[in-house]
Design a protein around this motif. Structure first.
Motif, PDB file in Angstrom:
ATOM      1  N   LYS A   1       6.336   8.807  12.742  1.00  0.00           N
ATOM      2  CA  LYS A   1       7.106   9.877  12.102  1.00  0.00           C
ATOM      3  C   LYS A   1       8.554   9.493  11.791  1.00  0.00           C
ATOM      4  CE  LYS A   1       3.664  12.754  12.324  1.00  0.00           C
ATOM      5  NZ  LYS A   1       2.927  13.108  11.083  1.00  0.00           N
ATOM      6  N   ARG A   2       9.133   8.643  12.624  1.00  0.00           N
ATOM      7  CA  ARG A   2      10.550   8.284  12.455  1.00  0.00           C
ATOM      8  C   ARG A   2      10.673   6.764  12.481  1.00  0.00           C
ATOM      9  NH1 ARG A   2      15.292  11.781  15.169  1.00  0.00           N
ATOM     10  NH2 ARG A   2      14.469  13.182  13.542  1.00  0.00           N
ATOM     11  N   ILE A   3      11.054   6.185  11.361  1.00  0.00           N
ATOM     12  CA  ILE A   3      10.995   4.734  11.169  1.00  0.00           C
ATOM     13  C   ILE A   3      12.379   4.172  10.845  1.00  0.00           C
ATOM     14  CG2 ILE A   3       9.958   2.889   9.789  1.00  0.00           C
ATOM     15  CD1 ILE A   3       7.694   4.947   9.150  1.00  0.00           C
ATOM     16  N   VAL A   4      12.746   3.107  11.549  1.00  0.00           N
ATOM     17  CA  VAL A   4      13.973   2.367  11.264  1.00  0.00           C
ATOM     18  C   VAL A   4      13.572   1.026  10.662  1.00  0.00           C
ATOM     19  CG1 VAL A   4      16.046   1.282  12.217  1.00  0.00           C
ATOM     20  CG2 VAL A   4      15.249   3.482  13.128  1.00  0.00           C
ATOM     21  N   VAL A   5      14.150   0.695   9.508  1.00  0.00           N
ATOM     22  CA  VAL A   5      13.893  -0.589   8.857  1.00  0.00           C
ATOM     23  C   VAL A   5      15.197  -1.367   8.808  1.00  0.00           C
ATOM     24  CG1 VAL A   5      13.166  -1.757   6.739  1.00  0.00           C
ATOM     25  CG2 VAL A   5      12.034   0.365   7.448  1.00  0.00           C
ATOM     26  N   LYS A   6      15.169  -2.589   9.351  1.00  0.00           N
ATOM     27  CA  LYS A   6      16.348  -3.458   9.314  1.00  0.00           C
ATOM     28  C   LYS A   6      16.103  -4.611   8.352  1.00  0.00           C
ATOM     29  CE  LYS A   6      18.928  -7.154  10.617  1.00  0.00           C
ATOM     30  NZ  LYS A   6      18.660  -8.611  10.529  1.00  0.00           N
ATOM     31  N   VAL A   7      17.051  -4.849   7.460  1.00  0.00           N
ATOM     32  CA  VAL A   7      16.934  -5.927   6.483  1.00  0.00           C
ATOM     33  C   VAL A   7      18.085  -6.898   6.680  1.00  0.00           C
ATOM     34  CG1 VAL A   7      16.785  -6.515   4.050  1.00  0.00           C
ATOM     35  CG2 VAL A   7      15.842  -4.363   4.847  1.00  0.00           C
ATOM     36  N   GLY A   8      17.749  -8.175   6.843  1.00  0.00           N
ATOM     37  CA  GLY A   8      18.761  -9.207   7.046  1.00  0.00           C
ATOM     38  C   GLY A   8      19.346  -9.707   5.741  1.00  0.00           C
ATOM     39  N   THR A   9      20.486 -10.377   5.855  1.00  0.00           N
ATOM     40  CA  THR A   9      21.173 -10.913   4.683  1.00  0.00           C
ATOM     41  C   THR A   9      20.267 -11.834   3.880  1.00  0.00           C
ATOM     42  OG1 THR A   9      23.278 -10.828   5.879  1.00  0.00           O
ATOM     43  CG2 THR A   9      23.201 -12.212   3.910  1.00  0.00           C
ATOM     44  N   SER A  10      19.502 -12.677   4.567  1.00  0.00           N
ATOM     45  CA  SER A  10      18.655 -13.650   3.882  1.00  0.00           C
ATOM     46  C   SER A  10      17.575 -12.995   3.035  1.00  0.00           C
ATOM     47  CB  SER A  10      18.012 -14.599   4.903  1.00  0.00           C
ATOM     48  OG  SER A  10      17.219 -13.875   5.833  1.00  0.00           O
ATOM     49  N   SER A  11      17.267 -11.734   3.321  1.00  0.00           N
ATOM     50  CA  SER A  11      16.250 -11.013   2.549  1.00  0.00           C
ATOM     51  C   SER A  11      16.836 -10.273   1.358  1.00  0.00           C
ATOM     52  CB  SER A  11      15.517 -10.006   3.450  1.00  0.00           C
ATOM     53  OG  SER A  11      14.842 -10.653   4.503  1.00  0.00           O
TER      54      SER A  11
ATOM     55  N   GLY B   1       7.032  12.406   4.012  1.00  0.00           N
ATOM     56  CA  GLY B   1       7.454  13.305   5.075  1.00  0.00           C
ATOM     57  C   GLY B   1       7.979  12.600   6.319  1.00  0.00           C
ATOM     58  N   LYS B   2       8.199  11.294   6.234  1.00  0.00           N
ATOM     59  CA  LYS B   2       8.690  10.548   7.393  1.00  0.00           C
ATOM     60  C   LYS B   2      10.216  10.487   7.384  1.00  0.00           C
ATOM     61  CE  LYS B   2       4.524   7.666   7.398  1.00  0.00           C
ATOM     62  NZ  LYS B   2       3.897   8.314   8.558  1.00  0.00           N
ATOM     63  N   ASP B   3      10.814  10.462   8.567  1.00  0.00           N
ATOM     64  CA  ASP B   3      12.249  10.217   8.688  1.00  0.00           C
ATOM     65  C   ASP B   3      12.473   8.718   8.566  1.00  0.00           C
ATOM     66  OD1 ASP B   3      12.763  12.895   9.140  1.00  0.00           O
ATOM     67  OD2 ASP B   3      12.738  12.703  11.325  1.00  0.00           O
ATOM     68  N   VAL B   4      13.429   8.327   7.738  1.00  0.00           N
ATOM     69  CA  VAL B   4      13.657   6.908   7.463  1.00  0.00           C
ATOM     70  C   VAL B   4      15.134   6.569   7.618  1.00  0.00           C
ATOM     71  CG1 VAL B   4      13.415   5.048   5.769  1.00  0.00           C
ATOM     72  CG2 VAL B   4      11.744   6.910   5.815  1.00  0.00           C
ATOM     73  N   ILE B   5      15.413   5.479   8.319  1.00  0.00           N
ATOM     74  CA  ILE B   5      16.778   4.977   8.453  1.00  0.00           C
ATOM     75  C   ILE B   5      16.775   3.501   8.088  1.00  0.00           C
ATOM     76  CG2 ILE B   5      18.677   4.501  10.061  1.00  0.00           C
ATOM     77  CD1 ILE B   5      17.748   6.890  11.708  1.00  0.00           C
TER      78      ILE B   5
END
Length: 289
Positions: free
Chosen positions: A18-28, A56-60
């Motif tokens: 339901k609540r998802i954190v996505v981290k993206v690095g500089t190289s990407s 309907g998901k919480d996204v950060i």
């Protein structure tokens, strides 16, 4: 065989997060050849995150790249060596980076917001509570917070690696149930695959233990600042806080929905919630200024 079955079962449950954190690095996020932002990849990232929000998901989003973007804008061929110059480049780059995110999110009619954090945000009780309240209100409004370390005023994050740990801190703060780390690697290996051809890929991790932490090797990209060691710290933090975590290659941002669909991409770290876990104590034990 048991791990393979468990891996399949755990991944099948990701669609229900339901609540998802996505981290993206500089190289990407950048073209390695020029140091310029890869706008196609940024647009794909925004589309993937907006689609998750539409479900309907919480996204950060936790994003790196401010120093790299600012360095290029300031005319440096490579990232500067001194901390003050890095801070200046971060100030330039963060404004540019957020402007681009705002533009792409607006094209998909998605509200977004900038949240800049420092180590003190987490160690100070009032700051931590205020940050938590801000995230909760933003998510309730349907916004997608875009988070970065406030490198222009804090040197701690610059000196202690990339935003891997920051993303896990956000997971703990908001009670997220999934963290996706996108980087320049396919996942966890038994050794550095760029220097050891016999290194074996690890698709599933049931628990982050001391033996696993010894596998932490530095990234070979030369672009980002966080290696596998910081990703394993993030895994320990996120899984202790009750979230599953996946490390995957951010070469193609479509991998986000593939992970959510349960497809076997990256290394899956199974949640091992620790009732005695305290974020403030965790950070103090592992990082000292």
């Amino acid at each position: 065989m048991e791990d393979k079955v468990l891996d399949t079962q755990c991944r099948a449950e990701l669609k229900d997060k339901k609540r998802i954190v996505v981290k993206v690095g500089t190289s990407s996020l950048i073209h390695v050849e020029t140091g310029e932002l890869d706008l196609i990849k940024v647009e794909h990232l925004v589309r993937e995150l907006t689609d998750l929000r539409s479900k309907g998901k919480d996204v950060i989003l936790v994003t790196s790249g401010a120093i790299g973007v600012g360095s290029k804008a300031a005319g440096f061929k490579e990232k500067p060596d001194t901390v003050p110059l890095k801070q200046a480049c971060a100030a330039i780059g963060q404004a540019r980076l957020m402007m681009i995110y705002q533009k792409f999110f607006a094209e998909y009619n998605q509200v977004t917001a900038q949240v800049l954090m420092t180590r003190n945000t987490m160690l100070n009780a009032n700051n931590r509570r205020n940050a938590q309240n801000t995230f909760e209100e933003l998510l309730a409004l349907g916004a997608i917070p875009v988070v970065n370390a406030n490198d222009s005023i804090s040197t701690f994050e610059i000196l202690h690696g990339d935003n891997d740990t920051l993303s896990a801190v956000v997971v703990s703060l908001v009670g997220a149930d999934l963290l996706i780390l996108l980087s320049d690697i396919n996942g966890l290996y038994t050794d550095n695959p760029s220097t050891n051809p016999d290194a074996k890929f690890v698709p599933f991790v049931d628990m982050v233990d001391d033996e696993l932490k010894d596998m932490g090797k530095e990234s070979a990209s030369g672009v980002g600042t966080g290696g596998m060691a910081t990703k394993l710290i993030a895994a320990e933090l996120a899984t202790s806080a009750g979230a599953d975590m996946v490390i995957a290659n951010g070469r193609n941002m479509n991998v986000i929905h593939k992970i959510i669909d349960g497809q076997p991409y990256g290394t899956f770290f199974r949640s091992n919630e620790d009732e005695a876990f305290e974020l403030k104590r965790f950070l103090k034990e592992r990082f000292h200024e």
